[in-house]
Motif scaffolding. Structure first.
Motif, PDB file in Angstrom:
ATOM      1  N   LEU A 229       6.245  11.919   8.827  1.00  0.00           N
ATOM      2  CA  LEU A 229       6.503  12.639   7.575  1.00  0.00           C
ATOM      3  C   LEU A 229       7.551  13.732   7.781  1.00  0.00           C
ATOM      4  O   LEU A 229       8.424  13.934   6.938  1.00  0.00           O
ATOM      5  CB  LEU A 229       5.203  13.252   7.044  1.00  0.00           C
ATOM      6  CG  LEU A 229       4.257  12.274   6.361  1.00  0.00           C
ATOM      7  CD1 LEU A 229       2.935  12.964   6.023  1.00  0.00           C
ATOM      8  CD2 LEU A 229       4.894  11.698   5.093  1.00  0.00           C
TER       9      LEU A 229
ATOM     10  N   ILE B 243       9.961  13.804   9.980  1.00  0.00           N
ATOM     11  CA  ILE B 243      11.280  13.190  10.137  1.00  0.00           C
ATOM     12  C   ILE B 243      11.870  12.859   8.769  1.00  0.00           C
ATOM     13  O   ILE B 243      13.011  13.199   8.454  1.00  0.00           O
ATOM     14  CB  ILE B 243      11.169  11.909  10.972  1.00  0.00           C
ATOM     15  CG1 ILE B 243      10.781  12.256  12.398  1.00  0.00           C
ATOM     16  CG2 ILE B 243      12.471  11.128  10.937  1.00  0.00           C
ATOM     17  CD1 ILE B 243      10.140  11.096  13.106  1.00  0.00           C
ATOM     18  N   ILE B 244      11.040  12.213   7.932  1.00  0.00           N
ATOM     19  CA  ILE B 244      11.527  11.838   6.602  1.00  0.00           C
ATOM     20  C   ILE B 244      11.924  13.090   5.831  1.00  0.00           C
ATOM     21  O   ILE B 244      12.978  13.151   5.204  1.00  0.00           O
ATOM     22  CB  ILE B 244      10.446  11.078   5.819  1.00  0.00           C
ATOM     23  CG1 ILE B 244      10.063   9.809   6.545  1.00  0.00           C
ATOM     24  CG2 ILE B 244      10.937  10.745   4.424  1.00  0.00           C
ATOM     25  CD1 ILE B 244       8.915   9.082   5.897  1.00  0.00           C
TER      26      ILE B 244
ATOM     27  N   ILE C 123      15.263  14.686   7.099  1.00  0.00           N
ATOM     28  CA  ILE C 123      16.470  13.917   6.805  1.00  0.00           C
ATOM     29  C   ILE C 123      16.714  13.836   5.304  1.00  0.00           C
ATOM     30  O   ILE C 123      17.849  13.913   4.847  1.00  0.00           O
ATOM     31  CB  ILE C 123      16.385  12.530   7.436  1.00  0.00           C
ATOM     32  CG1 ILE C 123      16.436  12.707   8.951  1.00  0.00           C
ATOM     33  CG2 ILE C 123      17.537  11.650   6.968  1.00  0.00           C
ATOM     34  CD1 ILE C 123      16.456  11.459   9.705  1.00  0.00           C
ATOM     35  N   SER C 124      15.644  13.717   4.527  1.00  0.00           N
ATOM     36  CA  SER C 124      15.842  13.589   3.090  1.00  0.00           C
ATOM     37  C   SER C 124      16.285  14.901   2.453  1.00  0.00           C
ATOM     38  O   SER C 124      17.046  14.900   1.500  1.00  0.00           O
ATOM     39  CB  SER C 124      14.553  13.114   2.417  1.00  0.00           C
ATOM     40  OG  SER C 124      14.127  11.907   2.989  1.00  0.00           O
TER      41      SER C 124
ATOM     42  N   ARG D 227      18.899   9.298  -1.396  1.00  0.00           N
ATOM     43  CA  ARG D 227      19.241  10.683  -1.107  1.00  0.00           C
ATOM     44  C   ARG D 227      20.287  10.840  -0.017  1.00  0.00           C
ATOM     45  O   ARG D 227      21.079  11.767  -0.039  1.00  0.00           O
ATOM     46  CB  ARG D 227      17.997  11.412  -0.597  1.00  0.00           C
ATOM     47  CG  ARG D 227      17.229  12.078  -1.640  1.00  0.00           C
ATOM     48  CD  ARG D 227      15.994  12.684  -0.998  1.00  0.00           C
ATOM     49  NE  ARG D 227      14.927  12.690  -1.945  1.00  0.00           N
ATOM     50  CZ  ARG D 227      14.896  13.510  -2.979  1.00  0.00           C
ATOM     51  NH1 ARG D 227      15.841  14.404  -3.123  1.00  0.00           N
ATOM     52  NH2 ARG D 227      13.945  13.450  -3.851  1.00  0.00           N
ATOM     53  N   VAL D 228      20.206   9.982   0.991  1.00  0.00           N
ATOM     54  CA  VAL D 228      21.069  10.185   2.164  1.00  0.00           C
ATOM     55  C   VAL D 228      22.132   9.104   2.244  1.00  0.00           C
ATOM     56  O   VAL D 228      22.833   8.985   3.237  1.00  0.00           O
ATOM     57  CB  VAL D 228      20.236  10.179   3.469  1.00  0.00           C
ATOM     58  CG1 VAL D 228      19.281  11.328   3.478  1.00  0.00           C
ATOM     59  CG2 VAL D 228      19.509   8.881   3.642  1.00  0.00           C
TER      60      VAL D 228
ATOM     61  N   GLN E 275      15.927   7.830   9.080  1.00  0.00           N
ATOM     62  CA  GLN E 275      15.055   8.073   7.938  1.00  0.00           C
ATOM     63  C   GLN E 275      14.149   6.868   7.682  1.00  0.00           C
ATOM     64  O   GLN E 275      12.935   7.011   7.516  1.00  0.00           O
ATOM     65  CB  GLN E 275      15.903   8.363   6.703  1.00  0.00           C
ATOM     66  CG  GLN E 275      15.076   8.741   5.497  1.00  0.00           C
ATOM     67  CD  GLN E 275      15.847   8.498   4.225  1.00  0.00           C
ATOM     68  OE1 GLN E 275      16.551   7.499   4.100  1.00  0.00           O
ATOM     69  NE2 GLN E 275      15.742   9.415   3.293  1.00  0.00           N
TER      70      GLN E 275
ATOM     71  N   VAL F 106       5.472   6.148   9.058  1.00  0.00           N
ATOM     72  CA  VAL F 106       4.462   6.609   8.110  1.00  0.00           C
ATOM     73  C   VAL F 106       3.708   5.422   7.513  1.00  0.00           C
ATOM     74  O   VAL F 106       2.471   5.415   7.464  1.00  0.00           O
ATOM     75  CB  VAL F 106       5.113   7.461   7.003  1.00  0.00           C
ATOM     76  CG1 VAL F 106       4.117   7.752   5.898  1.00  0.00           C
ATOM     77  CG2 VAL F 106       5.646   8.758   7.594  1.00  0.00           C
TER      78      VAL F 106
END
Lengths: 244, 313, 291
Positions: B294, B296-297, B300-301, C86-87, C98, C105
């Motif tokens: 979580l 990491i996401i 980066i987001s 988003r990226v 990502q 997850v």
């Protein structure tokens, strides 16, 4: 005058498309060669071929008596050919000075000067001393173009190819950059000048080559070439050529 | 208040004060064994390893822009080289560390043909190389693979916990110092130019392949050295714990988490991620990996330039 | 000789599943120009949802497979909308990491739901369990799955060729800038592409679980397999992925048959060699991702 660059029967295919075919021309030591042609005539491909970005399918390119076709871009740069790019190619996240400094750092023949001295001289020559610290994304179009020229100059090239260096500039800015190029030429550096703006080409070129559909259409004195019926036809359509 | 912050900022931006702060924190860390418990000493040793690995990866992945997904291989090679030299050859430990770096660096030269690829394709090629090499190590008798009675290497006890603390800290400082020094030469500018635009870089006379190779070998030697130091610290090594893909991924995650392409990024990333990792390991074992993912996401987001970019503004 | 024939037959049968799991990956790579590290999640979640619906709730397997595939389509749209979008404009590395985070997850959540182990589903199938060709015995179910995979490929080809939606997707694949210039809503096409990717990969998962035990941790292998298939067959084209799947199935089967211990090394070395020689794939469209 002897030829510094000789392009002989060079061709380039991209898949089935022949972008350049059987192209031959030469550039004399110390001249400014103007190169014009309609969109898609292959001007940028010619630059890419000479600077080693793409490899010719066939033909020879001789610079200063040595074959350069098939060499890597950095080897060709070190041999003495530099270029600017049509779309701004300044390295983002770096200052104007750093962009020029990259070229000075990797220059082989520094002539007893340091890389810093070369960078400062190139910046001064192109009227960039005052804005050297600016980041590339804060530069105006005119400044960006001049940084490109300064960078090509800082490589120590004996032949510089400029690709649409006045496109998008106003009259004053165009004059300024043409003056800079003529100043560079007076130092004995040969120029190939690709441009859409025919007036600018006519002003600085000693000689003119016209490309159309990847091959040589005309070559010679700018005033004479520009008046030839063939050239007017590719530029303005056949109606205008016949009307004369 | 804002004046106070501004004066704080000039204080930090002043190079001398910066250096003094850095020296002070280094001394504090170096004195760790005198006031830290064995548990935290171990945690910090892992932090040092993580930072050194992520910093090395950052040279090729962050600064030159070639995201290697096979970098864990060099760590594993360093560890195996050290183990084989010590167990089979009775080579002294310092020499074995150098050997680990040398083997990893030499092996990195074999990766040069992969530099014809970019982006995803480079990432995938290096990832495939990692898996291929891992399989060989796992099944080759020279590396003691595939032997049910002895899959891996047992190393003799070479030093106390304090010794390894100072050793890894010393290596970490040497690693980061060498990166800073290298980036100050023209290699640094060349790598940044290559990252931005390779065609342009070549057109101003930079031999791109050579500089990419320099960056890659450099960023492989340090993981090799760190791997060689890791082997006797861990006492027992096998392909499972030193060639694991998670080592590669950790290098990348830490560099990105902290701030890719910067010197400070991997340091911040290594500290934060390792500590969060430990804490969630200790208190939320079941959700440990989930939390890791979580974070990491999230970073980066919402903060792709990494945690380090918070401190800049 | 018969050994080689057997390898080709079993490899091809297995390859159909690889192809089915790779269609979406290939499309996403072709249209969005990205590698989705969470791709394998569609396959394993598709498999596990099918398992739950069938083995736990008792829903008919055909319906269960379709529900599983559909929900993976929704997941694909979700991942695109909430995360990748988003990226998207950043360095491709960011998307790799990502989507890797997304995969971690999703896998963890799946392990909370289904546990870390593997599940498998036995399908009762009317008719003989084995078919014989000469002296080779082939499980009938393998052939059924092979046929379903081919039908799924056919449906996808038809969608791509005949519907306006397919045309928009193809336009984006060929040239994203000109597609947006002629009025294609690129953002929407991206969403649809990820949705299609989820559905077809989820369906692959639903079939996989009837063949071999599947667990959440296997997602990474499926992502790699899909990548291998696309590298062999070339990205963006369905037929390329199909041929790539068959070839990869044969290479994979042969490697594990002859040298089970060294098989991964052989497969990955083949992959590197292919990437070096023909990065656009053996049957690719000639375009490569250059970022």
């Amino acid at each position: 005058m002897s030829a510094i660059l000789e392009v002989t029967k060079v061709g380039k295919r991209f898949g089935g498309v022949e972008a350049v075919r059987d192209l031959s021309f030469s550039v004399a030591q110390g001249e400014i060669l103007g190169m014009i042609g309609p969109n898609g005539a292959g001007k940028t491909t010619v630059f890419n071929l000479i600077s080693g970005v793409v490899e010719p399918t066939n033909g020879r390119i001789v610079f200063d008596g040595k074959d350069i076709q098939g060499k890597r871009p950095d080897q060709i740069c070190t041999a003495g050919i530099a270029r600017t790019f049509q779309t701004s190619s300044l390295l983002s996240g770096m200052s104007a000075r750093e962009n020029v400094h990259v070229a000075s750092l990797f220059r082989r023949e520094k002539g007893g000067r340091t890389a810093d001295q070369i960078t400062d001289q190139a910046l001064a020559l192109c009227g960039l001393t005052g804005i050297a610290a600016k980041q590339t994304d804060q530069l105006t179009t005119s400044e960006q173009k001049r940084v490109e020229v300064a960078r090509a100059y800082a490589t120590g090239a004996r032949l510089i190819m400029t690709d649409e260096v006045v496109a998008g500039l106003n009259g004053v800015e165009t004059d300024q950059i043409l003056d800079i190029l003529q100043g560079i030429n007076r130092e004995g550096i040969t120029l190939i000048f690709v441009e859409h703006d025919v007036r600018a080409v006519m002003r600085v070129s000693h000689r003119l080559v016209v490309l159309a559909e990847g091959t040589l259409l005309a070559e010679g004195d700018p005033q004479v070439v520009a008046r030839s019926a063939d050239v007017i036809r590719v530029y303005l359509g056949s109606r205008y050529a016949d009307a004369r | 208040m804002s004046a106070a912050i501004a004066s704080m900022r000039t204080l930090i931006e002043n190079d001398r004060i910066r250096l003094a702060l850095l020296a002070l924190s280094l001394v504090l860390v170096a004195l760790g064994p005198f006031y830290l418990s064995a548990y935290w000493e171990r945690v910090l040793i892992f932090v040092f390893f993580n930072i050194a690995l992520a910093s090395s990866w950052n040279v090729i992945g962050g600064i030159a822009g070639y995201p290697s997904f096979g970098h864990g291989v060099f760590f594993g090679m360093g560890a195996y080289t050290c183990a084989i030299l010590i167990v089979r050859g009775g080579v002294p430990f310092p020499l074995a560390i150098l050997g680990g770096g040398a083997v990893a660096g030499a092996f990195a030269l074999l990766f040069i043909p992969l530099f014809r690829q970019r982006g995803f394709y480079f990432a995938l090629s290096t990832l495939a190389a990692q898996f291929a090499i891992e399989t060989v190590v796992r099944t080759w008798s020279f590396t003691r693979g595939l032997q049910s009675f002895d899959q891996g290497w047992n190393l003799p006890d070479l030093g106390s916990l304090d010794f390894f603390y100072w050793l890894t800290l010393g290596l970490l400082v040497a690693c980061i110092g060498s990166i800073i020094l290298m980036l100050r030469t023209r290699v640094g500018l060349a790598l940044r130019a290559i990252h931005k635009d390779e065609v342009v870089a070549a057109s101003v006379g930079i031999p791109c392949t050579r500089y990419k190779a320099i960056a890659f070998v450099f960023s492989a030697v340090w993981p090799g050295v760190m791997g060689a130091a890791y082997a006797p610290f861990l006492v027992f090594i096998s392909s499972d714990n030193v060639f694991n893909i998670s080592i590669t991924l950790n290098m990348i995650l830490i560099a990105i988490f902290g701030g890719i392409g910067t010197i400070i990024g991997p340091i911040i990333g290594g500290l934060l991620l390792s500590i969060i990792d430990r804490l969630s390991w200790a208190y939320l074992l079941q959700y440990h990996t989930l939390i890791y993912g979580l974070m990491i996401i999230a970073v980066i987001s919402f903060r792709p330039a990494g945690i380090a970019s918070w401190f800049k503004k | 000789m018969s050994e080689i024939i057997e390898i080709i037959i079993f490899g091809t049968l297995r390859g159909a599943i690889f192809a089915l799991a790779a269609f979406g990956f290939s499309l996403v790579l072709g249209v969005l120009g990205i590698v989705n590290f969470a791709h394998g999640v569609f396959v394993v979640l598709g498999a596990l949802i099918t398992w739950s619906l069938t083995a736990q709730i008792g829903i008919n397997i055909v319906v269960a497979s379709l529900i599983a595939a559909g929900s993976m389509g929704v997941l694909g749209v979700f991942i695109q909308k909430v995360f990748i979008d988003r990226v998207f404009k950043l360095h491709p590395l960011m998307i790799l990491v990502q989507t890797f985070g997304v995969a971690v997850v999703a896998t963890q959540l799946a392990e909370l739901a289904w546990g870390g182990g593997e599940r498998s589903l036995k399908v009762e199938f009317p008719g003989p369990a084995l078919l014989t060709i000469g002296d080779i015995y082939i499980p009938t179910w393998d052939i059924v799955i092979f046929v379903i995979s081919l039908i799924a490929a056919g449906v996808l080809v038809m969608i791509m060729q005949m519907t306006p939606l397919g045309r928009a997707v193809r336009a984006c694949r060929d040239n994203i800038d000109s597609a947006s210039l002629v009025g294609v809503d690129v953002g929407r096409v991206f969403l649809i592409t990820m949705g299609i990717c989820g559905i077809w990969s989820g369906l692959a998962g639903a079939l996989v679980i009837t063949l071999k035990p599947t667990g959440p941790y296997m997602h990474f292998f499926w992502t790699l397999d899909a990548f291998l298939v696309v590298v062999i067959g070339g990205m963006g084209s369905i037929s390329g992925a199909l041929i790539g799947g068959f070839l990869y199935g044969i290479i994979n089967f042969a490697a594990y048959y002859y040298l089970p211990n060294q098989a991964p090394a052989i497969i990955f070395a083949t992959l590197i060699a292919l990437l070096m020689i023909r990065p656009q794939g053996l049957f690719g469209l000639g375009t490569t991702v250059r970022k």
